[in-house]
Design a protein around this motif. Structure first.
Motif, PDB file in Angstrom:
ATOM      1  N   VAL A 114      -8.098   4.874 -20.569  1.00  0.00           N
ATOM      2  CA  VAL A 114      -7.235   4.591 -22.182  1.00  0.00           C
ATOM      3  C   VAL A 114      -6.908   5.787 -22.341  1.00  0.00           C
ATOM      4  O   VAL A 114      -6.133   5.732 -23.489  1.00  0.00           O
ATOM      5  N   ALA A 115      -8.361   7.191 -22.434  1.00  0.00           N
ATOM      6  CA  ALA A 115      -8.493   7.830 -23.759  1.00  0.00           C
ATOM      7  C   ALA A 115      -6.991   8.676 -24.175  1.00  0.00           C
ATOM      8  O   ALA A 115      -6.628   9.300 -25.799  1.00  0.00           O
ATOM      9  N   SER A 116      -6.043   8.716 -23.554  1.00  0.00           N
ATOM     10  CA  SER A 116      -4.516   9.505 -23.939  1.00  0.00           C
ATOM     11  C   SER A 116      -3.629   8.950 -23.855  1.00  0.00           C
ATOM     12  O   SER A 116      -2.579   9.552 -24.274  1.00  0.00           O
ATOM     13  N   SER A 117      -3.776   7.715 -23.267  1.00  0.00           N
ATOM     14  CA  SER A 117      -2.495   6.632 -22.947  1.00  0.00           C
ATOM     15  C   SER A 117      -2.751   5.047 -23.694  1.00  0.00           C
ATOM     16  O   SER A 117      -1.290   5.206 -23.818  1.00  0.00           O
ATOM     17  N   ASN A 118      -3.089   5.091 -24.315  1.00  0.00           N
ATOM     18  CA  ASN A 118      -2.939   3.312 -25.304  1.00  0.00           C
ATOM     19  C   ASN A 118      -4.796   3.581 -26.505  1.00  0.00           C
ATOM     20  O   ASN A 118      -5.833   3.981 -26.378  1.00  0.00           O
ATOM     21  N   GLU A 119      -3.804   4.116 -27.892  1.00  0.00           N
ATOM     22  CA  GLU A 119      -4.279   4.431 -28.910  1.00  0.00           C
ATOM     23  C   GLU A 119      -5.133   3.170 -29.628  1.00  0.00           C
ATOM     24  O   GLU A 119      -6.469   3.150 -29.745  1.00  0.00           O
ATOM     25  N   GLN A 120      -5.496   1.910 -28.830  1.00  0.00           N
ATOM     26  CA  GLN A 120      -5.308   0.438 -29.396  1.00  0.00           C
ATOM     27  C   GLN A 120      -6.809   0.390 -28.702  1.00  0.00           C
ATOM     28  O   GLN A 120      -7.516  -0.097 -29.104  1.00  0.00           O
ATOM     29  N   LEU A 121      -6.791   0.847 -27.587  1.00  0.00           N
ATOM     30  CA  LEU A 121      -7.662   0.435 -26.902  1.00  0.00           C
ATOM     31  C   LEU A 121      -8.909   2.113 -26.885  1.00  0.00           C
ATOM     32  O   LEU A 121     -10.403   1.411 -26.546  1.00  0.00           O
ATOM     33  N   ARG A 122      -8.635   2.544 -26.941  1.00  0.00           N
ATOM     34  CA  ARG A 122      -9.221   3.966 -26.943  1.00  0.00           C
ATOM     35  C   ARG A 122      -9.924   3.412 -28.236  1.00  0.00           C
ATOM     36  O   ARG A 122     -11.482   4.074 -28.338  1.00  0.00           O
TER      37      ARG A 122
END
Length: 191
Positions: A114-122
């Protein structure tokens, strides 16, 4: 009634945690989580109104707390970083081997995903890693690995990267050898 609801919520988080660590967030479906947890669909929406991201975030946070507790337990008997870090690496490797290499770091699979696709989980993953790095740096400072600069912080980042890399390589090769090699280098580095 609240106790039953709390138990259901805890089962859903535990199921999500196990599945997400082994399969990643994208590879884990909500129906699968509910089946493993033995919970009805309504429980998911009741306990996790933020949906899958909220559930995965809470599962990651629970995993982070488990590693924190493991570090605390080991630090009780091995306060020196040169002893503590290899013991933490051994404990994570033992856990990975016991799971047939389906588990490694409880955060890494999602962090990579998720590093580049989901800011909340990142942000959740980054926060957990920052906490672990801070704990390592604090242990290193107590051993005078900080010469008034950021040496302890840099060394902690290096050691954490070594641990994470070792676990990823071990999972990929289905061998404990990468962990053993990194363990030897960590011992040398912290001597």
């Amino acid at each position: 009634m609240a106790v039953k609801g709390d138990e259901t919520r805890a089962r859903i988080i535990a199921a999500a945690r196990a599945l997400v660590e082994a399969q990643g967030s994208h590879g884990t479906g909500l129906n699968e989580v509910l089946a493993v947890a033995g919970a009805p669909r309504g429980s998911l929406y009741h306990h996790f109104p933020g949906g899958k991201d909220q559930l995965v975030g809470e599962a990651l946070a629970a995993a982070g707390r488990e590693v924190d507790a493991m570090i605390d337990d080991l630090a009780g008997t091995l306060p020196a970083a040169r002893d503590l870090v290899p013991a933490v690496l051994d404990a994570l490797a033992d856990r990975m081997v016991a799971a047939g290499y389906a588990k490694g770091c409880p955060v890494a699979t999602v962090a990579l995903e998720v590093a580049s696709s989901n800011e909340q989980l990142r942000r959740v993953c980054a926060g957990i890693y920052e906490g672990w790095q801070r704990r390592l740096a604090d242990a290193l400072r107590t051993e005078k690995h900080d010469a008034g600069d950021d040496t302890a912080d840099e060394l902690a980042a290096t050691v954490l990267a070594m641990i994470e890399g070792a676990l990823v390589l071990a999972r990929a090769s289905r061998s404990r050898l990468p962990v053993e090699r990194v363990r030897r280098q960590v011992v040398r580095l912290l001597a």
